[in-house]
Design a protein around this motif. Structure first.
Motif, PDB file in Angstrom:
ATOM      1  N   MET A  14       0.812  -0.860   0.105  1.00  0.00           N
ATOM      2  CA  MET A  14      -0.076  -0.277   0.206  1.00  0.00           C
ATOM      3  C   MET A  14       1.005   1.383   0.439  1.00  0.00           C
ATOM      4  N   PHE A  15       2.148   0.931   0.815  1.00  0.00           N
ATOM      5  CA  PHE A  15       2.543   2.466   0.642  1.00  0.00           C
ATOM      6  C   PHE A  15       3.324   2.748  -0.320  1.00  0.00           C
ATOM      7  N   ALA A  16       3.966   1.158  -0.876  1.00  0.00           N
ATOM      8  CA  ALA A  16       4.558   1.618  -3.127  1.00  0.00           C
ATOM      9  C   ALA A  16       2.882   2.513  -4.186  1.00  0.00           C
ATOM     10  N   VAL A  17       2.795   1.822  -3.240  1.00  0.00           N
ATOM     11  CA  VAL A  17       0.860   2.489  -4.263  1.00  0.00           C
ATOM     12  C   VAL A  17       0.868   3.795  -4.140  1.00  0.00           C
ATOM     13  N   MET A  18       0.762   4.000  -2.271  1.00  0.00           N
ATOM     14  CA  MET A  18       0.045   5.553  -2.134  1.00  0.00           C
ATOM     15  C   MET A  18       1.220   6.857  -3.190  1.00  0.00           C
ATOM     16  N   SER A  19       2.691   6.353  -2.175  1.00  0.00           N
ATOM     17  CA  SER A  19       3.673   7.399  -2.393  1.00  0.00           C
ATOM     18  C   SER A  19       3.932   7.277  -4.867  1.00  0.00           C
ATOM     19  N   GLU A  20       4.395   6.180  -5.086  1.00  0.00           N
ATOM     20  CA  GLU A  20       4.164   6.155  -6.886  1.00  0.00           C
ATOM     21  C   GLU A  20       2.529   7.481  -7.145  1.00  0.00           C
ATOM     22  N   ARG A  21       1.137   7.337  -6.441  1.00  0.00           N
ATOM     23  CA  ARG A  21       0.116   7.803  -6.655  1.00  0.00           C
ATOM     24  C   ARG A  21       0.749   9.518  -6.363  1.00  0.00           C
ATOM     25  N   ILE A  22       1.486  10.328  -5.206  1.00  0.00           N
ATOM     26  CA  ILE A  22       2.222  10.945  -4.930  1.00  0.00           C
ATOM     27  C   ILE A  22       3.162  11.393  -6.014  1.00  0.00           C
ATOM     28  N   LEU A  23       3.819  10.715  -6.035  1.00  0.00           N
ATOM     29  CA  LEU A  23       4.886  11.043  -7.270  1.00  0.00           C
ATOM     30  C   LEU A  23       4.812  11.343  -8.756  1.00  0.00           C
ATOM     31  N   ASP A  24       3.514  10.551  -9.502  1.00  0.00           N
ATOM     32  CA  ASP A  24       3.195  11.393 -10.406  1.00  0.00           C
ATOM     33  C   ASP A  24       1.997  11.941 -10.750  1.00  0.00           C
ATOM     34  N   GLY A  25       2.198  12.533  -9.307  1.00  0.00           N
ATOM     35  CA  GLY A  25       0.769  13.399  -9.600  1.00  0.00           C
ATOM     36  C   GLY A  25      -0.513  13.284  -9.662  1.00  0.00           C
ATOM     37  N   THR A  26      -0.686  11.553  -9.183  1.00  0.00           N
ATOM     38  CA  THR A  26      -2.779  11.718  -9.300  1.00  0.00           C
ATOM     39  C   THR A  26      -2.783  12.410  -8.162  1.00  0.00           C
ATOM     40  N   TYR A  27      -1.970  12.034  -6.524  1.00  0.00           N
ATOM     41  CA  TYR A  27      -2.322  13.043  -5.789  1.00  0.00           C
ATOM     42  C   TYR A  27      -1.465  13.965  -5.576  1.00  0.00           C
ATOM     43  N   ALA A  28      -1.796  15.860  -6.454  1.00  0.00           N
ATOM     44  CA  ALA A  28      -1.273  16.794  -6.934  1.00  0.00           C
ATOM     45  C   ALA A  28      -1.012  16.885  -5.021  1.00  0.00           C
ATOM     46  N   PRO A  29       0.093  18.123  -5.363  1.00  0.00           N
ATOM     47  CA  PRO A  29       0.618  18.378  -4.161  1.00  0.00           C
ATOM     48  C   PRO A  29      -0.597  19.672  -3.440  1.00  0.00           C
ATOM     49  N   GLU A  30      -0.523  19.780  -2.427  1.00  0.00           N
ATOM     50  CA  GLU A  30      -0.679  19.788  -0.705  1.00  0.00           C
ATOM     51  C   GLU A  30      -2.694  19.210  -0.891  1.00  0.00           C
ATOM     52  N   GLU A  74     -10.729   0.747   0.150  1.00  0.00           N
ATOM     53  CA  GLU A  74      -9.858   0.538  -1.149  1.00  0.00           C
ATOM     54  C   GLU A  74      -8.845  -0.869  -1.012  1.00  0.00           C
ATOM     55  N   PHE A  75      -7.688  -0.393  -0.042  1.00  0.00           N
ATOM     56  CA  PHE A  75      -6.778  -2.328  -0.362  1.00  0.00           C
ATOM     57  C   PHE A  75      -7.467  -3.402   0.309  1.00  0.00           C
ATOM     58  N   GLY A  76      -8.621  -2.845   1.324  1.00  0.00           N
ATOM     59  CA  GLY A  76      -9.024  -3.900   2.131  1.00  0.00           C
ATOM     60  C   GLY A  76      -8.272  -4.576   3.049  1.00  0.00           C
ATOM     61  N   ILE A  77      -7.209  -3.600   3.717  1.00  0.00           N
ATOM     62  CA  ILE A  77      -6.663  -3.020   5.612  1.00  0.00           C
ATOM     63  C   ILE A  77      -7.099  -3.409   6.351  1.00  0.00           C
ATOM     64  N   SER A  78      -6.890  -3.256   7.697  1.00  0.00           N
ATOM     65  CA  SER A  78      -7.357  -2.469   8.866  1.00  0.00           C
ATOM     66  C   SER A  78      -6.872  -1.415   8.732  1.00  0.00           C
ATOM     67  N   GLN A  79      -7.278  -0.915   9.797  1.00  0.00           N
ATOM     68  CA  GLN A  79      -7.415   0.189  10.255  1.00  0.00           C
ATOM     69  C   GLN A  79      -6.059   0.932  10.792  1.00  0.00           C
ATOM     70  N   VAL A  80      -5.628  -0.485  10.894  1.00  0.00           N
ATOM     71  CA  VAL A  80      -3.961   0.116  12.126  1.00  0.00           C
ATOM     72  C   VAL A  80      -2.828  -0.272  10.838  1.00  0.00           C
ATOM     73  N   THR A  81      -3.536  -0.738   9.681  1.00  0.00           N
ATOM     74  CA  THR A  81      -2.531  -0.584   8.973  1.00  0.00           C
ATOM     75  C   THR A  81      -2.276   0.728   7.297  1.00  0.00           C
ATOM     76  N   ALA A  82      -4.108   0.427   8.090  1.00  0.00           N
ATOM     77  CA  ALA A  82      -4.198   2.318   6.560  1.00  0.00           C
ATOM     78  C   ALA A  82      -3.206   3.218   7.481  1.00  0.00           C
ATOM     79  N   LYS A  83      -3.394   3.393   9.168  1.00  0.00           N
ATOM     80  CA  LYS A  83      -2.648   4.711   9.784  1.00  0.00           C
ATOM     81  C   LYS A  83      -1.160   4.262   9.249  1.00  0.00           C
ATOM     82  N   ARG A  84      -0.530   3.218   9.615  1.00  0.00           N
ATOM     83  CA  ARG A  84       1.098   2.529   9.160  1.00  0.00           C
ATOM     84  C   ARG A  84       1.247   3.122   7.970  1.00  0.00           C
TER      85      ARG A  84
END
Length: 70
Positions: free
Chosen positions: A1-17, A29-39
């Motif tokens: 999940m970290f890799a996917v979300m960081s890639e989205r930040i770096l490729d502009g899917t999630y725009a700065p700010e 979205e990822f079917g994970i626990s809330q603890v994992t999502a917060k991590r």
């Protein structure tokens, strides 16, 4: 999940700010626990890709722009 979300930040899917999805939205979205999502969000902050604003949410940091070529 970290890799996917960081890639989205770096490729502009999630725009700065822009606001990142909440921990609950990441859970759904990822079917994970809330603890994992917060991590994952915590790891994004530790990597300097996001910052948390208490009571508001987690936002993409303003990423430095590459220098323009002359």
């Amino acid at each position: 999940m970290f890799a996917v979300m960081s890639e989205r930040i770096l490729d502009g899917t999630y725009a700065p700010e822009s606001r990142l999805p909440s921990a609950m939205a990441v859970c759904d979205e990822f079917g994970i626990s809330q603890v994992t999502a917060k991590r994952v969000l915590k790891e994004l902050r530790a990597a300097g890709l996001a910052e948390m604003q208490v009571g508001i949410g987690t936002f993409v940091t303003a990423l430095p722009q590459p220098p323009e070529e002359s």
